[in-house]
Design an enzyme around this catalytic site. Structure first.
Site, short mmCIF file in Angstrom:
data_model
loop_
_atom_site.label_atom_id
_atom_site.label_comp_id
_atom_site.label_asym_id
_atom_site.label_seq_id
_atom_site.Cartn_x
_atom_site.Cartn_y
_atom_site.Cartn_z
CB ALA A 50 -0.94 0.01 1.21
CG ASN A 51 5.12 1.06 -0.12
OD1 ASN A 51 4.95 -0.13 0.07
ND2 ASN A 51 6.01 1.51 -0.99
CB THR A 52 4.39 2.66 -4.24
OG1 THR A 52 4.65 3.37 -5.45
CG2 THR A 52 4.56 1.17 -4.51
N GLY A 53 1.84 3.06 -5.90
CA GLY A 53 1.06 2.54 -7.01
C GLY A 53 -0.41 2.29 -6.72
CB ILE A 54 -2.61 -0.46 -7.93
CG1 ILE A 54 -2.35 -0.23 -9.42
CG2 ILE A 54 -4.07 -0.89 -7.73
CD1 ILE A 54 -2.44 -1.50 -10.25
N GLY A 55 -1.86 -0.02 -4.90
CA GLY A 55 -2.18 -0.26 -3.50
C GLY A 55 -2.40 1.02 -2.73
CE1 TYR A 204 3.02 -9.30 -12.00
CE2 TYR A 204 2.27 -9.64 -14.28
CZ TYR A 204 2.12 -9.03 -13.03
OH TYR A 204 1.06 -8.18 -12.82
#
Length: 321
Positions: A50-55, A204
């Site tokens: 949750a510290n970057t991007g989508i999260g 991935y």
């Protein structure tokens, strides 16, 4: 040819980018989280990565809706910065940081132990964190680091929190996958880093296929509990997931992406739709596309017998011997 492959071919890159722009314009108004009036006051949500991007965008949305939000992050410094930012932007002080390294099963167990000790309820779990493009690395648990981070770690985290979510029902589990799962393969030796080709997004893609397969089986096992589980493709999004790729590849991706790919906020639309919308109430075992529509995933992802086997193997691999 996948969306990563096209970057190596200029003609495909341009045509695909134009198509992505058209589709993005057509689908932009399908579901708007800002127009969704669902409030989450009194609800607790966990968002990994949750510290970057989508999260980060998902956590920000939940905070604006009044939820108690737990940011599950690996980096304390970046997690703390995000926590402060979300509190300042939303005025919601009920935002908390809890550290977890999803590539380590011990770290996942420590994280969930603390959650179970501190939290009385858990209504939303979003397994967002993921990595791509890493070279071969084997964790201390004996797993390929990408499989550990993208699948086995979230798998264990989810299962350790299931009883809490059942007691909190209705509750929702949202697992971020990718359209690239269609290029994935199922070979259980992959978990241990065997028979893998470490080239661009190959590993991935395999992990994203396992995400959907196990989500479907989890949904079957949770029938009647009030807890739903769905997987979602957020779209082609400008995030840091490609930070391990060669510079030139990232440069091309970013140049095209500025004009044609989704921002993290837009990439959060479909996961947020699955997590909070009234339309998804009671819906489980489904795969949600980037335009918030329910679509069929690849045939392998719909194989019920394979799902049972995959889930049982993951249970054995993540059990504490």
């Amino acid at each position: 040819m996948g969306w990563l492959d096209v970057l190596w071919n200029p003609v495909w890159a341009i045509s695909t980018a134009l198509l992505a722009l058209v589709v993005r314009m057509q689908r932009r108004g399908r579901w708007d989280p800002h127009a969704c009036t669902v409030r989450l006051k009194g609800k607790t949500a966990i968002v990994t990565g949750a510290n970057t991007g989508i999260g980060k965008s998902i956590a920000l949305d939940f905070a604006r809706r009044g939820a108690r939000v737990i940011l599950a992050c690996r980096s304390e410094a970046r997690g703390t910065a995000t926590l402060k930012e979300i509190r300042e932007k939303t005025g919601n002080r009920d935002i908390h940081l809890r550290l977890v390294d999803l590539s380590s099963l011990d770290s996942v167990r420590e994280f969930t132990k603390r959650i179970l000790e501190e939290e009385k309820a858990l209504h939303i779990l979003v397994n967002n964190a993921g990595i791509s493009g890493l070279p071969r690395q084997i964790t201390k648990d004996g797993f390929d680091v990408s499989f550990a981070t993208n699948h086995l770690g979230p798998f264990l985290l989810t299962n350790l929190l299931l009883d809490l979510m059942k007691r909190s029902a209705p509750a929702r589990i949202v697992n971020l996958s990718s359209v690239n799962h269609v290029k994935g393969e199922v070979d259980f030796s992959h978990f241990h880093g065997e028979n893998l080709t470490y080239h661009r997004d190959n590993v991935y893609n395999h992990t994203k296929l396992h995400n959907i397969i196990c989500t479907n089986e989890l949904a079957r096992r949770l029938e009647g509990t009030g807890v739903t589980a769905n997987s979602v493709h957020p779209g082609v999004v400008m995030t840091e997931v490609m930070r391990h790729y060669p510079f030139m590849f990232r440069f091309l991706f970013n140049c095209i992406g500025i004009f044609f790919f989704k921002s993290p906020d837009e990439g959060a639309f479909s996961p947020t739709f699955c997590a909070v919308s009234e339309e998804m109430e009671g819906i489980t075992g489904k795969y949600c596309d980037s335009d918030c529509s329910l679509v069929l995933p690849a045939p392998l992802a719909r194989d019920a017998a394979l799902a049972v086997k995959d889930f049982e193997i993951c249970e054995r691999l993540t059990s504490k011997l």
